[in-house]
Design an enzyme around this catalytic site. Sequence first.
Site, PDB file in Angstrom:
ATOM      1  N   ASP A  18       0.844  -1.205   0.000  1.00  0.00           N
ATOM      2  CA  ASP A  18       0.000   0.000   0.000  1.00  0.00           C
ATOM      3  C   ASP A  18       0.879   1.254   0.000  1.00  0.00           C
ATOM      4  O   ASP A  18       0.598   2.230  -0.689  1.00  0.00           O
ATOM      5  CB  ASP A  18      -0.906  -0.012   1.240  1.00  0.00           C
ATOM      6  CG  ASP A  18      -1.625  -1.335   1.377  1.00  0.00           C
ATOM      7  OD1 ASP A  18      -2.374  -1.694   0.465  1.00  0.00           O
ATOM      8  OD2 ASP A  18      -1.402  -2.037   2.387  1.00  0.00           O
ATOM      9  N   HIS A  41      -4.500  -3.245   6.696  1.00  0.00           N
ATOM     10  CA  HIS A  41      -4.321  -3.544   5.268  1.00  0.00           C
ATOM     11  C   HIS A  41      -5.672  -4.007   4.731  1.00  0.00           C
ATOM     12  O   HIS A  41      -5.937  -5.188   4.550  1.00  0.00           O
ATOM     13  CB  HIS A  41      -3.263  -4.628   5.056  1.00  0.00           C
ATOM     14  CG  HIS A  41      -3.266  -5.146   3.643  1.00  0.00           C
ATOM     15  ND1 HIS A  41      -2.848  -4.394   2.576  1.00  0.00           N
ATOM     16  CD2 HIS A  41      -3.664  -6.329   3.119  1.00  0.00           C
ATOM     17  CE1 HIS A  41      -2.993  -5.085   1.460  1.00  0.00           C
ATOM     18  NE2 HIS A  41      -3.493  -6.266   1.765  1.00  0.00           N
TER      19      HIS A  41
HETATM   20  P1  NAX Z   1      -2.202 -18.146  -3.565  1.00  0.00           P
HETATM   21  O1  NAX Z   1      -3.564 -18.694  -3.349  1.00  0.00           O
HETATM   22  O2  NAX Z   1      -1.626 -18.139  -4.938  1.00  0.00           O
HETATM   23  O3  NAX Z   1      -1.178 -18.940  -2.623  1.00  0.00           O
HETATM   24  C1  NAX Z   1      -1.409 -19.176  -1.277  1.00  0.00           C
HETATM   25  C2  NAX Z   1      -0.700 -20.454  -0.920  1.00  0.00           C
HETATM   26  O4  NAX Z   1      -0.834 -20.626   0.501  1.00  0.00           O
HETATM   27  C3  NAX Z   1      -1.294 -21.698  -1.576  1.00  0.00           C
HETATM   28  O5  NAX Z   1      -0.279 -22.449  -2.204  1.00  0.00           O
HETATM   29  C4  NAX Z   1      -1.924 -22.441  -0.403  1.00  0.00           C
HETATM   30  O6  NAX Z   1      -1.915 -23.844  -0.568  1.00  0.00           O
HETATM   31  C5  NAX Z   1      -1.021 -22.004   0.736  1.00  0.00           C
HETATM   32  N1  NAX Z   1      -1.563 -22.231   2.074  1.00  0.00           N
HETATM   33  C6  NAX Z   1      -2.853 -22.181   2.496  1.00  0.00           C
HETATM   34  N2  NAX Z   1      -2.931 -22.519   3.792  1.00  0.00           N
HETATM   35  C7  NAX Z   1      -1.666 -22.746   4.216  1.00  0.00           C
HETATM   36  C8  NAX Z   1      -1.105 -23.125   5.463  1.00  0.00           C
HETATM   37  N3  NAX Z   1      -1.877 -23.352   6.533  1.00  0.00           N
HETATM   38  N4  NAX Z   1       0.230 -23.285   5.536  1.00  0.00           N
HETATM   39  C9  NAX Z   1       1.019 -23.092   4.469  1.00  0.00           C
HETATM   40  N5  NAX Z   1       0.537 -22.745   3.255  1.00  0.00           N
HETATM   41  C10 NAX Z   1      -0.792 -22.567   3.136  1.00  0.00           C
HETATM   42  O7  NAX Z   1      -2.225 -16.685  -2.923  1.00  0.00           O
HETATM   43  P2  NAX Z   1      -1.206 -15.482  -3.143  1.00  0.00           P
HETATM   44  O8  NAX Z   1      -1.666 -14.662  -4.279  1.00  0.00           O
HETATM   45  O9  NAX Z   1       0.168 -16.008  -3.139  1.00  0.00           O
HETATM   46  O10 NAX Z   1      -1.511 -14.606  -1.820  1.00  0.00           O
HETATM   47  C11 NAX Z   1      -1.163 -15.073  -0.544  1.00  0.00           C
HETATM   48  C12 NAX Z   1      -1.779 -14.197   0.539  1.00  0.00           C
HETATM   49  O11 NAX Z   1      -1.245 -12.881   0.482  1.00  0.00           O
HETATM   50  C13 NAX Z   1      -3.287 -14.039   0.443  1.00  0.00           C
HETATM   51  O12 NAX Z   1      -3.838 -14.178   1.735  1.00  0.00           O
HETATM   52  C14 NAX Z   1      -3.451 -12.607  -0.014  1.00  0.00           C
HETATM   53  O13 NAX Z   1      -4.700 -12.067   0.338  1.00  0.00           O
HETATM   54  C15 NAX Z   1      -2.309 -11.959   0.689  1.00  0.00           C
HETATM   55  N6  NAX Z   1      -1.878 -10.626   0.243  1.00  0.00           N
HETATM   56  C16 NAX Z   1      -1.509  -9.729   1.159  1.00  0.00           C
HETATM   57  C17 NAX Z   1      -0.989  -8.500   0.840  1.00  0.00           C
HETATM   58  C18 NAX Z   1      -0.553  -7.533   1.883  1.00  0.00           C
HETATM   59  O14 NAX Z   1      -0.199  -6.426   1.529  1.00  0.00           O
HETATM   60  N7  NAX Z   1      -0.560  -7.873   3.164  1.00  0.00           N
HETATM   61  C19 NAX Z   1      -0.874  -8.077  -0.567  1.00  0.00           C
HETATM   62  C20 NAX Z   1      -0.868  -9.216  -1.525  1.00  0.00           C
HETATM   63  C21 NAX Z   1      -1.807 -10.331  -1.187  1.00  0.00           C
HETATM   64  O15 NAX Z   1      -3.094  -9.984  -1.613  1.00  0.00           O
END
Ligand code: NAX
Length: 334
Positions: free
Chosen positions: A159, A187
Amino acid sequence: MCDPINVLVTGAAGQIAYSLLYGIAKGDVFGKDQPLVLKLLDITPMMGVLQGVVMELQDCALPLLKEVIATDKEEVAFKDLDVAILVGSMPRREGMERKDLLKANVKIFKSQGAALDKYAKKTVKVVVVGNPANTNCLTALLSAPSIPKENFTCLTRLDHNRAKAQIALRLKVTSDDVKNVIIWGNHSSTQYPDVSHAVVKLQGKEVCVSEAVKDDNWLKGDFISTVQQRGAAVIAARKLSSAMSAAKAICDHTRDLWSGTPEGEYVSMGVYSGGNSYGVPDGLLYSFPVTIQNKTWKIVEGLKIDDFSRGKMDATAKELQEEKDMASEFLSSE
Ligand code: NAX
C-alpha cells in the site's frame, strides 16, 4: 562469507511466493554475501507443485542458496528460523462471510504462532502477509509468548509503494523521488494513505507533496480511494491478485527490517501498538510510520495530525478492534 540463515516462506506453492523466492535467494533481501537455507511450507495437496518450485530454484544455480527444504510439516519448517515470511493463508471463497474467513485464519496463525514459539530462534523476525494480515499477525504474536512482540510485523508496504507510485505518476517523477508517505491502520479498504508529511524531489529541491500537487480535493479524495482500491483494480484487470508488486513489497519490508531504513526516511509497517502513539489503542496490530536501526523498529513520533487524518485513523482502528475482538473469541474457543 558468514553462516547461512534459515528463512521460511509459507504459501510457497502460491503465486506471490513464485515471484518472491527468486529475489530472496539471489540476495536482494539479506545482502549479496549472506548465504541462506530456504524453507518452503505449504499444505499437503500442494507438495507436488512445490517440488516444481524447488526444481526451478535449483535450476537458478544461485551461489547464496545453500539448501532448499520443502515440507508440509510445521516442526520441520519452523525449526531454528531466523526469519519467517508467512504468506500462506485461507483465501476468501465466494459467499464466505468475513467471520468464517477470520475463523479459518485464526486456526492457521494460532498453529503457526505456537510452532514459532516452540521451534524458531527467539530472535526470529516474523513478517505476516496472508490476509487479513494485521489480525493474522496479532494471532501469531499472541500464540508465541516466548518471542518478543516487537519481532512481529505485517505487510502494508505494498500500500505504501502504491501511494508513492500514485504521487510520482501525478507529478511525473520516479517513485524514489517521493518519500515519507504513510499508511495508517489496517491492510484493508479502511487503510488511510496519508501524504501530509510526504516530500518530493523536484528539480533537485525537496518540497511538500501537498505544495507540489496543489490539489487538495484529489489528495483527500481520488488519491486515497485509488490506493485503497488498488488491489481490487488489479484483480479486475488481471483476473488474479497482485503478485509481482506484492513480492517486491515483501522484499522491501524484509530488507529494511534486516538492514535498516535510510537516514531521514520512514516506511509503513503493521506493528504492535503499545497504546502510546497517535491515540491508537493498546494491543492492536496497526500500521504506523517507522524507522529501523539494528533490526529494531521505532514508531516515528510527533507528526501533526489534523481532524481529517484523525477521523480516518480512528475509523481504521475501529475496524481492527472489531477484527481483534472476533479473533479473540475464536482464539479462546479453538
Ligand atoms: P495463492 O492462493 O496463490 O497462494 C497461497 C498459498 O498458501 C497456496 O499455495 C496455499 O496452498 C497455501 N496455504 C494455504 N494454507 C496454508 C497453510 N496453513 N500453511 C502453508 N501454506 C498454506 O495466494 P497469493 O496470491 O500467493 O496470496 C497469498 C496471501 O497474500 C493471500 O492471503 C493474499 O490475500 C495476501 N496478500 C496480502 C498482501 C498484503 O499487503 N498484506 C498483498 C498481496 C496479497 O493480496
